[in-house]
Design an enzyme around this catalytic site. Structure first.
Site, PDB file in Angstrom:
ATOM      1  N   VAL A   1       0.838  -1.208   0.000  1.00  0.00           N
ATOM      2  CA  VAL A   1       0.000   0.000   0.000  1.00  0.00           C
ATOM      3  C   VAL A   1       0.873   1.258   0.000  1.00  0.00           C
ATOM      4  CG1 VAL A   1      -1.893   1.210   1.132  1.00  0.00           C
ATOM      5  CG2 VAL A   1      -1.757  -1.297   1.302  1.00  0.00           C
TER       6      VAL A   1
ATOM      7  N   GLU B   1      -9.959   5.277   6.763  1.00  0.00           N
ATOM      8  CA  GLU B   1     -10.908   4.724   5.786  1.00  0.00           C
ATOM      9  C   GLU B   1     -10.446   3.387   5.216  1.00  0.00           C
ATOM     10  OE1 GLU B   1     -14.064   6.210   4.520  1.00  0.00           O
ATOM     11  OE2 GLU B   1     -14.042   4.075   4.145  1.00  0.00           O
TER      12      GLU B   1
ATOM     13  N   GLY C   1     -10.917  -1.880   2.120  1.00  0.00           N
ATOM     14  CA  GLY C   1     -10.017  -1.273   1.132  1.00  0.00           C
ATOM     15  C   GLY C   1     -10.517  -0.002   0.493  1.00  0.00           C
TER      16      GLY C   1
ATOM     17  N   GLY D   1      -2.503 -15.591  -5.367  1.00  0.00           N
ATOM     18  CA  GLY D   1      -2.085 -14.457  -4.546  1.00  0.00           C
ATOM     19  C   GLY D   1      -3.213 -13.865  -3.708  1.00  0.00           C
TER      20      GLY D   1
ATOM     21  N   ASP E   1      -9.126 -11.396  10.720  1.00  0.00           N
ATOM     22  CA  ASP E   1      -9.134 -10.159   9.928  1.00  0.00           C
ATOM     23  C   ASP E   1     -10.548  -9.565   9.884  1.00  0.00           C
ATOM     24  OD1 ASP E   1      -7.839  -8.452   7.579  1.00  0.00           O
ATOM     25  OD2 ASP E   1      -9.727  -9.240   6.805  1.00  0.00           O
TER      26      ASP E   1
ATOM     27  N   LYS F   1     -12.252  -5.925  11.518  1.00  0.00           N
ATOM     28  CA  LYS F   1     -13.033  -4.977  10.712  1.00  0.00           C
ATOM     29  C   LYS F   1     -14.441  -4.818  11.272  1.00  0.00           C
ATOM     30  CE  LYS F   1     -10.339  -6.014   6.582  1.00  0.00           C
ATOM     31  NZ  LYS F   1     -10.229  -6.920   5.428  1.00  0.00           N
TER      32      LYS F   1
ATOM     33  N   GLY G   1      -5.503  -4.757  -1.968  1.00  0.00           N
ATOM     34  CA  GLY G   1      -4.640  -4.496  -3.124  1.00  0.00           C
ATOM     35  C   GLY G   1      -4.020  -3.116  -2.975  1.00  0.00           C
TER      36      GLY G   1
HETATM   37  N1  LIG Z   1      -2.248  -4.906   1.370  1.00  0.00           N
HETATM   38  C1  LIG Z   1      -3.527  -4.644   1.314  1.00  0.00           C
HETATM   39  O1  LIG Z   1      -4.238  -4.967   0.363  1.00  0.00           O
HETATM   40  C2  LIG Z   1      -4.163  -3.899   2.463  1.00  0.00           C
HETATM   41  C3  LIG Z   1      -5.539  -3.588   2.409  1.00  0.00           C
HETATM   42  C4  LIG Z   1      -6.124  -2.870   3.443  1.00  0.00           C
HETATM   43  C5  LIG Z   1      -5.361  -2.488   4.529  1.00  0.00           C
HETATM   44  N2  LIG Z   1      -4.035  -2.842   4.561  1.00  0.00           N
HETATM   45  C6  LIG Z   1      -3.265  -2.438   5.731  1.00  0.00           C
HETATM   46  O2  LIG Z   1      -2.238  -1.549   5.308  1.00  0.00           O
HETATM   47  C7  LIG Z   1      -1.091  -1.697   6.131  1.00  0.00           C
HETATM   48  C8  LIG Z   1       0.116  -1.999   5.254  1.00  0.00           C
HETATM   49  O3  LIG Z   1      -0.092  -3.188   4.558  1.00  0.00           O
HETATM   50  P1  LIG Z   1       0.862  -3.660   3.370  1.00  0.00           P
HETATM   51  O4  LIG Z   1       0.185  -4.822   2.724  1.00  0.00           O
HETATM   52  O5  LIG Z   1       1.254  -2.493   2.526  1.00  0.00           O
HETATM   53  O6  LIG Z   1       2.127  -4.178   4.203  1.00  0.00           O
HETATM   54  P2  LIG Z   1       3.562  -4.650   3.626  1.00  0.00           P
HETATM   55  O7  LIG Z   1       3.518  -4.827   2.164  1.00  0.00           O
HETATM   56  O8  LIG Z   1       3.994  -5.774   4.486  1.00  0.00           O
HETATM   57  O9  LIG Z   1       4.497  -3.377   3.942  1.00  0.00           O
HETATM   58  C9  LIG Z   1       4.899  -3.041   5.242  1.00  0.00           C
HETATM   59  C10 LIG Z   1       5.896  -1.904   5.154  1.00  0.00           C
HETATM   60  O10 LIG Z   1       6.251  -1.533   6.487  1.00  0.00           O
HETATM   61  C11 LIG Z   1       7.683  -1.463   6.589  1.00  0.00           C
HETATM   62  N3  LIG Z   1       8.050  -1.768   7.967  1.00  0.00           N
HETATM   63  C12 LIG Z   1       7.928  -2.953   8.621  1.00  0.00           C
HETATM   64  N4  LIG Z   1       8.372  -2.820   9.874  1.00  0.00           N
HETATM   65  C13 LIG Z   1       8.784  -1.538  10.024  1.00  0.00           C
HETATM   66  C14 LIG Z   1       9.341  -0.777  11.070  1.00  0.00           C
HETATM   67  N5  LIG Z   1       9.567  -1.336  12.266  1.00  0.00           N
HETATM   68  N6  LIG Z   1       9.633   0.527  10.865  1.00  0.00           N
HETATM   69  C15 LIG Z   1       9.403   1.099   9.659  1.00  0.00           C
HETATM   70  N7  LIG Z   1       8.871   0.431   8.609  1.00  0.00           N
HETATM   71  C16 LIG Z   1       8.571  -0.863   8.796  1.00  0.00           C
HETATM   72  C17 LIG Z   1       8.219  -2.462   5.592  1.00  0.00           C
HETATM   73  O11 LIG Z   1       9.543  -2.106   5.262  1.00  0.00           O
HETATM   74  P3  LIG Z   1      10.378  -2.930   4.128  1.00  0.00           P
HETATM   75  O12 LIG Z   1       9.747  -2.523   2.819  1.00  0.00           O
HETATM   76  O13 LIG Z   1      11.775  -2.431   4.269  1.00  0.00           O
HETATM   77  O14 LIG Z   1      10.197  -4.390   4.462  1.00  0.00           O
HETATM   78  C18 LIG Z   1       7.217  -2.273   4.447  1.00  0.00           C
HETATM   79  O15 LIG Z   1       7.624  -1.218   3.620  1.00  0.00           O
HETATM   80  C19 LIG Z   1      -1.446  -2.815   7.132  1.00  0.00           C
HETATM   81  O16 LIG Z   1      -1.957  -2.240   8.314  1.00  0.00           O
HETATM   82  C20 LIG Z   1      -2.555  -3.570   6.428  1.00  0.00           C
HETATM   83  O17 LIG Z   1      -3.441  -4.221   7.316  1.00  0.00           O
HETATM   84  C21 LIG Z   1      -3.423  -3.516   3.565  1.00  0.00           C
END
Ligand SMILES: NC(=O)c1ccc[n+]([C@@H]2O[C@H](COP(=O)([O-])OP(=O)(O)OC[C@H]3O[C@@H](n4cnc5c(N)ncnc54)[C@H](OP(=O)(O)O)[C@@H]3O)[C@@H](O)[C@H]2O)c1
Length: 435
Positions: A23, A137, A142, A195, A209, A213, A312
């Site tokens: 994200v 939000e 999402g 995926g 999860d 929500k 996504g």
């Molecule tokens: N993915 C989705 O579709 C989605 C949908 C709705 C909500 N969300 C929410 O959005 C949030 C992010 O999700 P995501 O899927 O984008 O996660 P992700 O792909 O796992 O990315 C996590 C990011 O956080 C960084 N990080 C981890 N530990 C850290 C720390 N201690 N200090 C600083 N940075 C740190 C990681 O760094 P590195 O890049 O260096 O590893 C990475 O860039 C979560 O709360 C998730 O529940 C995600």
């Protein structure tokens, strides 16, 4: 701070981004690519001041390496940063970083459902105390504009019930089971290959999860603090191909639902997450694959449905960017958006007090009098039977019973008593049926 004649800000608003994964990277790229548009909408120049990640040495396509740091605390502590976006996920360090940001007077945006569903009240209190915005939000469903409609558009109405498909992984699995006849393991393997499911799918298939929500949705809809621990939860791992086929025979489909309900006396709420049968004619029945939807029933508005992509990078970034623009506008106008509304403090009902309909599938010995014995157990527990289907095969038969509405406690007692009947060989399935 520079202002115009009307007291509106004219200077740059600096943004810190915590996390640059699925994200965060989309948010950073879109802030850069659509800067002039977002600036025009926000009313002030938006500038990305820095990005905190775990590994700042990793190259991230299209993003300036000079922006990256491993020191999230230092980034959040910068006095020129006014908006902090948290897209790390999990509880720590996300919670501490957001609290530090707010304590310093920065507004915050997060997509972190786990954090909000466990520490929401602490975050809201910090936002209130320091006079800043807390927007989230993207934390539920999402891309779908859902929380702002609940917090703002429906603030003049009374919500009675919400039924939500808020987890794309389980909806994908149940869709495949329904459309191909696959069993759970096969559908999960397909979801993983495409995926839609993580290597460890527990958070999704066990309902964690969706429960987080549901807690967020119910808190907003019923103006009551509801935490994830208040949510009754059952996953979809026990849903069989036979259950899915039975649902189909009955004109139903099985969906993983988050159900948030106001009690008839308006004194309590119930929040539960579990698989349930719904009629194929229900608007949620047509929500296929990884899509999300939330069906809302409100006194004045009637029935509403919010539908779209629940996860996504780009869809979630859409919701985050919308929050960034909203929060930036408030800072330009030197005001605040809506804060927590938890005045109602309604009681939270236990699962035993919840009322719904049930589908019970029994394998019994095929002999005279069994149906009467089974029906007597339902009657003794005050659970009224709506329909019965009996299929004989040799010495065995199966009974498929659908009940009228009854409490979970009455149904649980019925099931317990059925286990004591010799002719009942197995209770192969019990599922809720939502009308
Ligand atoms: N993915 C989705 O579709 C989605 C949908 C709705 C909500 N969300 C929410 O959005 C949030 C992010 O999700 P995501 O899927 O984008 O996660 P992700 O792909 O796992 O990315 C996590 C990011 O956080 C960084 N990080 C981890 N530990 C850290 C720390 N201690 N200090 C600083 N940075 C740190 C990681 O760094 P590195 O890049 O260096 O590893 C990475 O860039 C979560 O709360 C998730 O529940 C995600």
């Amino acid at each position: 701070m520079a202002t115009d004649g009307a007291g509106m800000r004219t200077d740059t608003l600096k943004i810190a981004l915590l996390g640059c994964g699925t994200v965060g990277a989309e948010v950073a790229r879109r802030l850069d690519a659509h800067g002039p548009e977002l600036t025009a909408r926000a009313g002030a120049q938006l500038e990305l001041a820095g990005i905190a990640v775990r590994d700042p040495s990793r190259r991230r396509t299209g993003l300036d390496p000079a922006l990256f740091t491993a020191d999230g605390a230092a980034l959040v502590g910068r006095p020129d940063v006014e908006i902090v976006i948290e897209l790390i996920g999990g509880i720590e360090p996300a919670r501490s970083l957001l609290l530090a940001a707010m304590a310093r007077g920065a507004s915050v945006v997060t997509a972190n459902k786990a954090l909000l569903a466990t520490h929401g009240p602490q975050l809201y209190e910090a936002a209130e105390k320091h006079g800043v915005d807390l927007y989230f939000e993207a934390s539920v469903a999402g891309a779908i504009p859902l929380l702002r409609p609940l917090r703002e558009s429906l603030a003049g109405d009374r919500i009675r019930r919400m039924l939500g498909i808020v987890n794309g992984t389980t909806n994908f699995i149940l869709t495949r089971m329904d459309e191909t006849g696959a069993d759970f393991a096969t559908a999960l393997a397909e979801a993983t290959a495409l995926g839609y499911a993580e290597a460890d799918p527990t958070a999704d298939v066990a309902g964690h999860d969706a429960a987080a929500k549901a807690a967020i949705l119910a808190s907003l809809a019923f103006h009551t603090r509801i935490r994830v621990g208040d949510v009754y939860r059952e996953g979809i791992t026990a849903v069989s191909a036979d259950d899915v086929a039975s649902a189909r025979d009955m004109g139903n489909v099985i969906k993983m639902l988050a159900i948030c309900e106001l009690s008839a006396d308006e004194q309590a709420v119930s929040v539960r997450v579990h698989p349930a049968m719904i009629p194929r004619t229900h608007p949620l029945a047509g929500v296929r694959e990884a899509f999300n939807a939330v069906f809302v029933e409100a006194d004045a508005a009637g029935q509403l449905m919010f539908y779209g992509r629940g996860a996504g990078g780009a869809p979630t970034a859409s919701a985050v960017l919308g929050d960034i623009v909203a929060v930036a506008r408030h800072r330009v106008g030197q005001g605040r958006g809506v804060g927590e509304s938890a005045y109602a403090q309604l009681a939270i009902r236990s699962i035993g007090e919840c009322v719904t309909h049930y589908y019970v599938h029994l394998d019994v010995t095929d002999k005279a009098g069994v149906l009467a014995q089974v029906a007597a157990v339902f009657a003794a527990n005050g659970v009224s039977i709506s329909t019965v289907r009996q299929d004989g095969h040799g010495a065995e038969a199966s009974l498929v019973i659908v009940t009228h509405s009854a409490t979970e406690a009455a149904l649980a007692a019925t099931v317990e008593n059925l286990r004591g009947i010799d002719a009942v060989r197995e209770i192969s399935s019990v599922l809720r049926v939502e009308r």
